[in-house]
Design a protein around this motif. Structure first.
Motif, short mmCIF file in Angstrom:
data_model
loop_
_atom_site.label_atom_id
_atom_site.label_comp_id
_atom_site.label_asym_id
_atom_site.label_seq_id
_atom_site.Cartn_x
_atom_site.Cartn_y
_atom_site.Cartn_z
N TRP A 1 54.48 13.54 72.30
CA TRP A 1 54.27 12.61 71.19
C TRP A 1 54.78 11.24 71.64
O TRP A 1 55.87 11.15 72.21
CB TRP A 1 55.05 13.10 69.98
N ASN A 2 54.02 10.20 71.45
CA ASN A 2 54.43 8.88 71.95
C ASN A 2 55.30 8.17 70.91
O ASN A 2 54.82 7.41 70.07
CB ASN A 2 53.19 8.05 72.29
N ALA B 1 57.49 3.97 66.58
CA ALA B 1 58.70 3.20 66.26
C ALA B 1 58.38 1.70 66.25
O ALA B 1 58.78 0.96 65.35
CB ALA B 1 59.79 3.50 67.27
N GLY B 2 57.62 1.26 67.24
CA GLY B 2 57.24 -0.15 67.32
C GLY B 2 56.40 -0.56 66.12
O GLY B 2 56.64 -1.61 65.50
N PHE B 3 55.43 0.27 65.78
CA PHE B 3 54.56 -0.05 64.65
C PHE B 3 55.36 -0.12 63.35
O PHE B 3 55.18 -1.04 62.54
CB PHE B 3 53.45 1.00 64.54
N LYS C 1 55.72 -0.74 75.36
CA LYS C 1 56.22 0.36 76.18
C LYS C 1 55.37 1.61 75.93
O LYS C 1 54.95 2.29 76.88
CB LYS C 1 57.68 0.63 75.81
N GLY C 2 55.09 1.88 74.65
CA GLY C 2 54.28 3.04 74.30
C GLY C 2 52.88 2.97 74.91
O GLY C 2 52.36 3.96 75.42
N ARG D 1 49.29 4.60 81.56
CA ARG D 1 49.69 4.91 82.94
C ARG D 1 49.85 6.41 83.15
O ARG D 1 49.61 6.92 84.24
CB ARG D 1 51.01 4.21 83.27
N GLN D 2 50.33 7.11 82.11
CA GLN D 2 50.57 8.54 82.25
C GLN D 2 49.85 9.30 81.13
O GLN D 2 50.50 9.96 80.32
CB GLN D 2 52.07 8.83 82.19
N PRO D 3 48.53 9.18 81.08
CA PRO D 3 47.79 9.83 79.97
C PRO D 3 47.94 11.34 80.00
O PRO D 3 47.75 11.99 78.97
CB PRO D 3 46.33 9.40 80.22
N GLU D 4 48.29 11.89 81.17
CA GLU D 4 48.48 13.34 81.22
C GLU D 4 49.78 13.75 80.54
O GLU D 4 49.95 14.90 80.17
CB GLU D 4 48.44 13.84 82.68
N LEU D 5 50.69 12.77 80.36
CA LEU D 5 52.01 13.06 79.80
C LEU D 5 52.13 12.61 78.34
O LEU D 5 52.79 13.24 77.52
CB LEU D 5 53.06 12.35 80.66
N TYR D 6 51.50 11.45 78.03
CA TYR D 6 51.69 10.86 76.70
C TYR D 6 50.37 10.75 75.96
O TYR D 6 49.33 10.45 76.55
CB TYR D 6 52.30 9.46 76.83
N ARG D 7 50.44 10.92 74.66
CA ARG D 7 49.27 10.71 73.82
C ARG D 7 49.20 9.23 73.43
O ARG D 7 50.09 8.47 73.73
CB ARG D 7 49.42 11.55 72.54
#
Lengths: 98, 152
Positions: free
Chosen positions: B5-6, B11-13, B53-54, B60-66
């Motif tokens: 989960w990103n 948090a930023g939003f 950052k999100g 950069r890491q779409p396999e790790l983060y949604r």
């Protein structure tokens, strides 16, 4: 301390009651005095109503204007300490500690 | 592998949304945060950094983060919100008339007669004659005229 706005006396009375204000609130529904002081903000109110821009004038007992605050932003108004200082400056150098 | 989960995006939003609503609902009450909205700008800045950052994580890491698509939408909405806020607070509120013909320092204040909140006519001359009528314990012999935009 005297307040002036374009609101009707009835609206002003309710406003004062709600907020507990006891000083004099004057109504200038046709903005005649506001115009005379060149403070009309055309279309500045709700639904394009003509209202007064925020402004403060300190007038001494001879009727002379001694302090003016014409803000250039609706969100910036005179702070209480500014007003108190302006009142203090009205007094001819009174002996301190009196 | 399940993608994470990103957190930074949300948090930023949320910080940006908080920055948008907190001016009118809270910070406008205090001159120090009202005259210049630095508290809100700080919220926007922190929110934007987290959103950035999100987004970087999502792309950069779409396999790790949604959050590639959702993150872009949140960032666009945030940017529009900050733009709207800035337009309102740095431009709209400054659209005041010049009042070039307003009475000046040292001039006599033009007299007037207006109704007070009880419907009683009051003249400036009367107020000047009894400045303490307006308020108990007046500090000096003077009348402070405050022009209000109105009560709504």
């Amino acid at each position: 301390m005297v307040a002036i706005s374009v609101d009707a006396p009835e609206v002003t009375r309710q406003h004062c009651q709600k907020l507990g204000f006891t000083y004099t609130f004057l109504s200038d529904p046709n903005a005649e005095v506001i115009r005379r002081y060149d403070l009309l903000h055309q279309g500045g109110g709700p639904k394009g109503a003509d209202i007064a821009r925020p402004a403060e004038f300190l007038i001494d007992s001879t009727g002379t204007i001694r302090w003016i605050n014409l803000t250039d932003s609706v969100t910036v108004r005179a702070r209480p300490e500014q007003v108190l200082k302006a009142f203090d400056d009205l007094k001819p150098a009174a002996p301190s500690g009196a | 592998m399940k993608r994470r989960w990103n957190f930074s995006l949300w948090a930023g939003f949320l910080l940006v949304v908080l920055g948008l609503v907190s001016y009118v609902t809270f910070f406008v009450r205090f001159p120090i945060t009202r005259d210049f909205p630095w508290a809100n700008l700080l919220l926007f800045f922190t929110g934007a950094v987290l959103l950035g950052k999100g987004l970087i994580q999502s792309f950069r890491q779409p396999e790790l983060y949604r959050g590639k698509i959702l993150g872009s939408i949140l960032a666009a909405v945030s940017l529009a919100g900050i733009g709207f806020f800035s337009y309102g607070l740095f431009y709209l509120v400054r659209q005041l008339p010049s009042s070039a013909a307003a009475p000046r320092l040292g001039q006599k204040a033009p007299d007037f007669t207006l109704s007070d909140q009880n419907g009683k006519p009051v003249t400036l001359a009367e107020l000047l004659a009894s400045p303490s009528a307006g308020t108990a314990g007046a500090r000096a012999n003077g009348v402070l005229l405050i022009f209000y935009r109105g009560y709504w």
